[in-house]
Design a protein around this motif. Sequence first.
Motif, PDB file in Angstrom:
ATOM      1  N   GLY A   1      55.784  27.496  99.322  1.00 16.95           N
ATOM      2  CA  GLY A   1      55.990  28.910  99.581  1.00 16.95           C
ATOM      3  C   GLY A   1      56.112  29.674  98.279  1.00 16.95           C
ATOM      4  O   GLY A   1      56.325  29.085  97.222  1.00 16.95           O
TER       5      GLY A   1
ATOM      6  N   THR B   1      57.675  41.363  97.202  1.00 15.04           N
ATOM      7  CA  THR B   1      58.387  40.244  97.811  1.00 15.04           C
ATOM      8  C   THR B   1      57.517  39.599  98.881  1.00 15.04           C
ATOM      9  O   THR B   1      56.454  40.122  99.248  1.00 15.04           O
ATOM     10  CB  THR B   1      59.693  40.731  98.450  1.00 15.04           C
ATOM     11  OG1 THR B   1      59.365  41.571  99.570  1.00 15.04           O
ATOM     12  CG2 THR B   1      60.540  41.519  97.467  1.00 15.04           C
ATOM     13  N   SER B   2      57.984  38.476  99.399  1.00 19.71           N
ATOM     14  CA  SER B   2      57.233  37.801 100.454  1.00 19.71           C
ATOM     15  C   SER B   2      57.162  38.658 101.711  1.00 19.71           C
ATOM     16  O   SER B   2      56.230  38.533 102.510  1.00 19.71           O
ATOM     17  CB  SER B   2      57.867  36.454 100.783  1.00 19.71           C
ATOM     18  OG  SER B   2      59.231  36.623 101.146  1.00 19.71           O
TER      19      SER B   2
ATOM     20  N   ARG C   1      49.553  41.475  98.342  1.00 25.65           N
ATOM     21  CA  ARG C   1      49.488  40.020  98.348  1.00 25.65           C
ATOM     22  C   ARG C   1      49.019  39.516  99.695  1.00 25.65           C
ATOM     23  O   ARG C   1      49.167  40.186 100.713  1.00 25.65           O
ATOM     24  CB  ARG C   1      50.845  39.400  97.991  1.00 25.65           C
ATOM     25  CG  ARG C   1      51.947  39.669  98.992  1.00 25.65           C
ATOM     26  CD  ARG C   1      53.284  39.138  98.503  1.00 25.65           C
ATOM     27  NE  ARG C   1      53.382  37.682  98.616  1.00 25.65           N
ATOM     28  CZ  ARG C   1      54.421  36.972  98.201  1.00 25.65           C
ATOM     29  NH1 ARG C   1      55.430  37.580  97.597  1.00 25.65           N
ATOM     30  NH2 ARG C   1      54.453  35.673  98.371  1.00 25.65           N
TER      31      ARG C   1
ATOM     32  N   ASN D   1      49.817  36.261 101.748  1.00 29.27           N
ATOM     33  CA  ASN D   1      50.683  35.080 101.782  1.00 29.27           C
ATOM     34  C   ASN D   1      49.929  33.829 102.230  1.00 29.27           C
ATOM     35  O   ASN D   1      50.244  32.724 101.803  1.00 29.27           O
ATOM     36  CB  ASN D   1      51.870  35.329 102.696  1.00 29.27           C
ATOM     37  CG  ASN D   1      52.829  36.360 102.130  1.00 29.27           C
ATOM     38  OD1 ASN D   1      52.925  36.536 100.918  1.00 29.27           O
ATOM     39  ND2 ASN D   1      53.539  37.045 103.007  1.00 29.27           N
TER      40      ASN D   1
ATOM     41  N   ASN E   1      47.959  32.774  99.114  1.00 30.44           N
ATOM     42  CA  ASN E   1      48.722  32.690  97.854  1.00 30.44           C
ATOM     43  C   ASN E   1      48.062  33.501  96.742  1.00 30.44           C
ATOM     44  O   ASN E   1      47.898  33.028  95.609  1.00 30.44           O
ATOM     45  CB  ASN E   1      48.893  31.237  97.415  1.00 30.44           C
ATOM     46  CG  ASN E   1      49.824  30.471  98.333  1.00 30.44           C
ATOM     47  OD1 ASN E   1      50.726  31.036  98.936  1.00 30.44           O
ATOM     48  ND2 ASN E   1      49.591  29.169  98.447  1.00 30.44           N
TER      49      ASN E   1
ATOM     50  N   THR F   1      58.000  33.232  96.841  1.00 34.51           N
ATOM     51  CA  THR F   1      58.854  34.375  97.128  1.00 34.51           C
ATOM     52  C   THR F   1      58.310  35.583  96.382  1.00 34.51           C
ATOM     53  O   THR F   1      57.334  36.174  96.781  1.00 34.51           O
ATOM     54  CB  THR F   1      60.311  34.078  96.789  1.00 34.51           C
ATOM     55  OG1 THR F   1      60.394  33.583  95.433  1.00 34.51           O
ATOM     56  CG2 THR F   1      60.865  33.005  97.720  1.00 34.51           C
TER      57      THR F   1
END
Length: 119
Positions: free
Chosen positions: A30, A52-53, A71, A73, A76, A32
């Motif tokens: 993961g 942030t995530s 981003r 997630n 990545n 963050t």
Amino acid sequence: QVQLVESGGGLMQAGGSLRLSCAASGRIRGITAMGWYRQAPGKQRELVAAVTSGGSTSYPDSVKGRFTISRDNAKNTVDLQMNSLKPEDTAVYYCNADVTLTFGSYNYWGQGTQVAVSS
């Protein structure tokens, strides 16, 4: 082993736009916080955008309204859209991420990508 690989830097005239991309790879459980920093010659490295995530973003006043961080997630990746570029945006831009691995969390840097803005 985790790698952050940036792309998208280059030379642009003032007022133009560039988009930087960063992809993280490795045995990642993961990520963050992710962010973009920059360092101009003779100056300290400074944060230009963070996310942030959960998608919360932050920017310094110097780039607020001109730069947008985003981003993915699932992939990545983190991107930095830079609009209305100014000569003072000239710097090496670095991707940064707090990565969770099997045995802990660690902070990683990319190798940097040069952005040059001409007046």
